[in-house]
Design a protein around this motif. Structure first.
Motif, PDB file in Angstrom:
ATOM      1  N   GLN A   1      30.234  66.520  31.125  1.00  0.00           N
ATOM      2  CA  GLN A   1      31.051  67.359  31.994  1.00  0.00           C
ATOM      3  C   GLN A   1      30.952  66.910  33.452  1.00  0.00           C
ATOM      4  O   GLN A   1      31.946  66.905  34.176  1.00  0.00           O
ATOM      5  CB  GLN A   1      30.618  68.816  31.845  1.00  0.00           C
ATOM      6  CG  GLN A   1      30.885  69.374  30.455  1.00  0.00           C
ATOM      7  CD  GLN A   1      30.385  70.790  30.283  1.00  0.00           C
ATOM      8  OE1 GLN A   1      31.009  71.743  30.756  1.00  0.00           O
ATOM      9  NE2 GLN A   1      29.252  70.947  29.605  1.00  0.00           N
TER      10      GLN A   1
ATOM     11  N   LEU B   1      42.974  66.547  28.215  1.00  0.00           N
ATOM     12  CA  LEU B   1      43.218  65.959  29.530  1.00  0.00           C
ATOM     13  C   LEU B   1      44.713  66.092  29.806  1.00  0.00           C
ATOM     14  O   LEU B   1      45.504  65.210  29.438  1.00  0.00           O
ATOM     15  CB  LEU B   1      42.791  64.484  29.558  1.00  0.00           C
ATOM     16  CG  LEU B   1      41.295  64.172  29.746  1.00  0.00           C
ATOM     17  CD1 LEU B   1      40.432  64.824  28.689  1.00  0.00           C
ATOM     18  CD2 LEU B   1      41.058  62.676  29.763  1.00  0.00           C
TER      19      LEU B   1
ATOM     20  N   CYS C   1      44.176  64.358  23.900  1.00  0.00           N
ATOM     21  CA  CYS C   1      43.399  65.416  23.256  1.00  0.00           C
ATOM     22  C   CYS C   1      42.387  64.756  22.322  1.00  0.00           C
ATOM     23  O   CYS C   1      42.745  63.847  21.564  1.00  0.00           O
ATOM     24  CB  CYS C   1      44.286  66.364  22.453  1.00  0.00           C
ATOM     25  SG  CYS C   1      45.454  67.320  23.451  1.00  0.00           S
TER      26      CYS C   1
ATOM     27  N   PHE D   1      37.890  68.755  38.601  1.00  0.00           N
ATOM     28  CA  PHE D   1      37.549  69.978  37.865  1.00  0.00           C
ATOM     29  C   PHE D   1      38.743  70.532  37.099  1.00  0.00           C
ATOM     30  O   PHE D   1      38.570  71.220  36.086  1.00  0.00           O
ATOM     31  CB  PHE D   1      37.010  71.035  38.838  1.00  0.00           C
ATOM     32  CG  PHE D   1      35.659  70.714  39.398  1.00  0.00           C
ATOM     33  CD1 PHE D   1      34.513  71.042  38.697  1.00  0.00           C
ATOM     34  CD2 PHE D   1      35.530  70.062  40.616  1.00  0.00           C
ATOM     35  CE1 PHE D   1      33.256  70.738  39.196  1.00  0.00           C
ATOM     36  CE2 PHE D   1      34.275  69.753  41.130  1.00  0.00           C
ATOM     37  CZ  PHE D   1      33.138  70.087  40.414  1.00  0.00           C
ATOM     38  N   ASN D   2      39.957  70.252  37.575  1.00  0.00           N
ATOM     39  CA  ASN D   2      41.164  70.722  36.882  1.00  0.00           C
ATOM     40  C   ASN D   2      41.782  69.633  36.011  1.00  0.00           C
ATOM     41  O   ASN D   2      42.864  69.829  35.467  1.00  0.00           O
ATOM     42  CB  ASN D   2      42.199  71.206  37.913  1.00  0.00           C
ATOM     43  CG  ASN D   2      41.706  72.393  38.708  1.00  0.00           C
ATOM     44  OD1 ASN D   2      41.032  73.262  38.175  1.00  0.00           O
ATOM     45  ND2 ASN D   2      42.040  72.424  40.002  1.00  0.00           N
TER      46      ASN D   2
ATOM     47  N   VAL E   1      38.810  68.661  23.480  1.00  0.00           N
ATOM     48  CA  VAL E   1      38.851  68.352  24.909  1.00  0.00           C
ATOM     49  C   VAL E   1      40.262  67.895  25.244  1.00  0.00           C
ATOM     50  O   VAL E   1      40.801  66.998  24.590  1.00  0.00           O
ATOM     51  CB  VAL E   1      37.829  67.253  25.276  1.00  0.00           C
ATOM     52  CG1 VAL E   1      38.024  66.798  26.721  1.00  0.00           C
ATOM     53  CG2 VAL E   1      36.411  67.775  25.073  1.00  0.00           C
TER      54      VAL E   1
ATOM     55  N   TRP F   1      40.542  68.375  33.227  1.00  0.00           N
ATOM     56  CA  TRP F   1      40.245  68.474  31.814  1.00  0.00           C
ATOM     57  C   TRP F   1      39.860  69.906  31.479  1.00  0.00           C
ATOM     58  O   TRP F   1      39.495  70.694  32.355  1.00  0.00           O
ATOM     59  CB  TRP F   1      39.103  67.531  31.419  1.00  0.00           C
ATOM     60  CG  TRP F   1      37.759  67.949  31.975  1.00  0.00           C
ATOM     61  CD1 TRP F   1      37.285  67.729  33.237  1.00  0.00           C
ATOM     62  CD2 TRP F   1      36.750  68.689  31.286  1.00  0.00           C
ATOM     63  NE1 TRP F   1      36.036  68.271  33.383  1.00  0.00           N
ATOM     64  CE2 TRP F   1      35.677  68.856  32.208  1.00  0.00           C
ATOM     65  CE3 TRP F   1      36.630  69.207  30.004  1.00  0.00           C
ATOM     66  CZ2 TRP F   1      34.503  69.547  31.862  1.00  0.00           C
ATOM     67  CZ3 TRP F   1      35.466  69.888  29.661  1.00  0.00           C
ATOM     68  CH2 TRP F   1      34.424  70.039  30.588  1.00  0.00           C
ATOM     69  N   CYS F   2      39.956  70.259  30.226  1.00  0.00           N
ATOM     70  CA  CYS F   2      39.521  71.576  29.758  1.00  0.00           C
ATOM     71  C   CYS F   2      39.097  71.459  28.305  1.00  0.00           C
ATOM     72  O   CYS F   2      39.330  70.438  27.655  1.00  0.00           O
ATOM     73  CB  CYS F   2      40.621  72.628  29.929  1.00  0.00           C
ATOM     74  SG  CYS F   2      42.139  72.266  29.013  1.00  0.00           S
ATOM     75  N   LYS F   3      38.484  72.479  27.785  1.00  0.00           N
ATOM     76  CA  LYS F   3      38.028  72.470  26.400  1.00  0.00           C
ATOM     77  C   LYS F   3      38.361  73.798  25.745  1.00  0.00           C
ATOM     78  O   LYS F   3      38.529  74.822  26.410  1.00  0.00           O
ATOM     79  CB  LYS F   3      36.514  72.238  26.325  1.00  0.00           C
ATOM     80  CG  LYS F   3      35.697  73.376  26.923  1.00  0.00           C
ATOM     81  CD  LYS F   3      34.203  73.176  26.738  1.00  0.00           C
ATOM     82  CE  LYS F   3      33.431  74.366  27.320  1.00  0.00           C
ATOM     83  NZ  LYS F   3      31.986  74.248  27.131  1.00  0.00           N
ATOM     84  N   ARG F   4      38.437  73.767  24.439  1.00  0.00           N
ATOM     85  CA  ARG F   4      38.599  75.009  23.680  1.00  0.00           C
ATOM     86  C   ARG F   4      37.922  74.848  22.329  1.00  0.00           C
ATOM     87  O   ARG F   4      37.896  73.753  21.754  1.00  0.00           O
ATOM     88  CB  ARG F   4      40.063  75.386  23.505  1.00  0.00           C
ATOM     89  CG  ARG F   4      40.863  74.478  22.599  1.00  0.00           C
ATOM     90  CD  ARG F   4      42.340  74.843  22.618  1.00  0.00           C
ATOM     91  NE  ARG F   4      43.102  74.039  21.665  1.00  0.00           N
ATOM     92  CZ  ARG F   4      43.442  74.463  20.464  1.00  0.00           C
ATOM     93  NH1 ARG F   4      43.099  75.686  20.058  1.00  0.00           N
ATOM     94  NH2 ARG F   4      44.136  73.686  19.635  1.00  0.00           N
TER      95      ARG F   4
ATOM     96  N   ASN G   1      34.119  65.623  35.573  1.00  0.00           N
ATOM     97  CA  ASN G   1      34.470  66.272  36.831  1.00  0.00           C
ATOM     98  C   ASN G   1      34.610  65.254  37.959  1.00  0.00           C
ATOM     99  O   ASN G   1      35.484  65.385  38.829  1.00  0.00           O
ATOM    100  CB  ASN G   1      33.415  67.308  37.208  1.00  0.00           C
ATOM    101  CG  ASN G   1      33.448  68.529  36.310  1.00  0.00           C
ATOM    102  OD1 ASN G   1      34.468  68.810  35.673  1.00  0.00           O
ATOM    103  ND2 ASN G   1      32.352  69.252  36.238  1.00  0.00           N
TER     104      ASN G   1
END
Length: 284
Positions: free
Chosen positions: A116, A167, A173, A125-126, A165, A128-131, A120
């Motif tokens: 992470q 992007l 993905c 910080f914006n 993950v 990438w994200c995860k679920r 970053n």
């Protein structure tokens, strides 16, 4: 300078390791460490910084070993800091390692927190994200009803997690799978079950996140811009399945159990294995 590929793995290449010596002991060790971290992190993300006291025959003082994710960062640090005073009254020596003994790593996967931090830095910080796609208790699913169960196996708590993950600015993905287990000392203790369930779920998620990042390559261009490539394993079909198919296809025998390790075992390095001699350094 050619573009460099940065991976979400532990950096072990020689050209990413920087030695710093001639560090005086005039400041407290903690202050020296913080000063070095502030100076050398300017050139790129650091995987680790180790400050080591000199041998008794060398007199008071320290030397340091730094590991960058990028060889470009290591070169910039060496060029800018060698023979400079930096945080003390006398100049330090900064060189790049060219020879190194092997590290006894069991795995080169980067711990999820480090993944992470690296994401970053290069993606923002914006960027990438995860679920979580699936988080399932799979305790006992591999037990054979025709065989007598081991009492220790009956007291094991196991969770499987699938994380994606994303992007968004690169259209990438990547899914990762993580499995964790922990032994229950008191099978009928609801408090122990609740506490350890939380820990196992968290560690399974961390393993899945790390696994997802392993398929992502960051291509750092000379301009500082970053391109992204996705590379899947030959037998990796997790990304090809729909969420419904994935949730219905969870099979215990497809995965390897990972014992609980809240501290991230791959971060514990055998620093004594690094050769610290003049012939291990690149001359400036």
């Amino acid at each position: 300078m050619d573009p460099e590929v940065v991976t979400f793995t532990i950096p072990i290449e020689n050209n990413k390791i920087v030695f710093v010596w001639n560090i005086t002991a005039r400041l407290p060790e903690g202050e020296i460490y913080c000063s070095m971290l502030k100076v050398f992190s300017q050139f790129g993300p650091l995987y680790s910084l180790k400050l080591v006291p000199n041998a008794s025959v060398a007199g008071p003082g320290y030397y340091a070993v730094l590991k960058y994710y990028s060889s470009q960062s290591a070169r910039r640090a060496q060029a800018a800091c060698d023979k400079k005073n930096l945080f003390q009254d006398t100049p330090v020596k900064v060189q790049i390692c060219i020879k190194q003994k092997g590290f006894p790593y069991k795995s080169l996967e980067l711990y999820s927190q480090k993944c992470q931090e690296l994401a970053n830095y290069y993606l923002g910080f914006n960027g990438w994200c995860k679920r979580i796609i699936a988080l399932q208790n799979i305790s006992g699913l591999d037990d054979n009803p025709e065989m007598e169960s081991d009492p220790q196996e009956l007291g094991k708590l196991r969770y499987l997690c699938v994380v994606e993950v994303i992007l968004p600015y690169h259209g990438v993905c990547s899914r990762g799978v993580g499995v964790a287990e922990e032994c229950l000392e008191k099978q009928n203790d609801p408090l122990e079950y609740i506490l350890k369930s939380g820990k196992v779920q968290k560690y399974a998620e961390q393993k899945a996140l790390s696994n997802a990042f392993q398929k992502i390559l960051l291509v750092v261009l000379d301009s500082g811009k970053v391109a992204v490539e996705y590379v899947s394993g030959e037998e990796d079909n997790v990304d090809c399945l729909s969420e419904e198919e994935l949730k219905g296809l969870i099979q215990v025998n497809d995965f390897t159990w990972a014992p609980m390790d809240a501290g991230g075992g791959e971060d514990e390095e055998d620093w004594a294995e690094i050769s610290f001699h003049e012939d291990t350094l690149i001359d400036s």
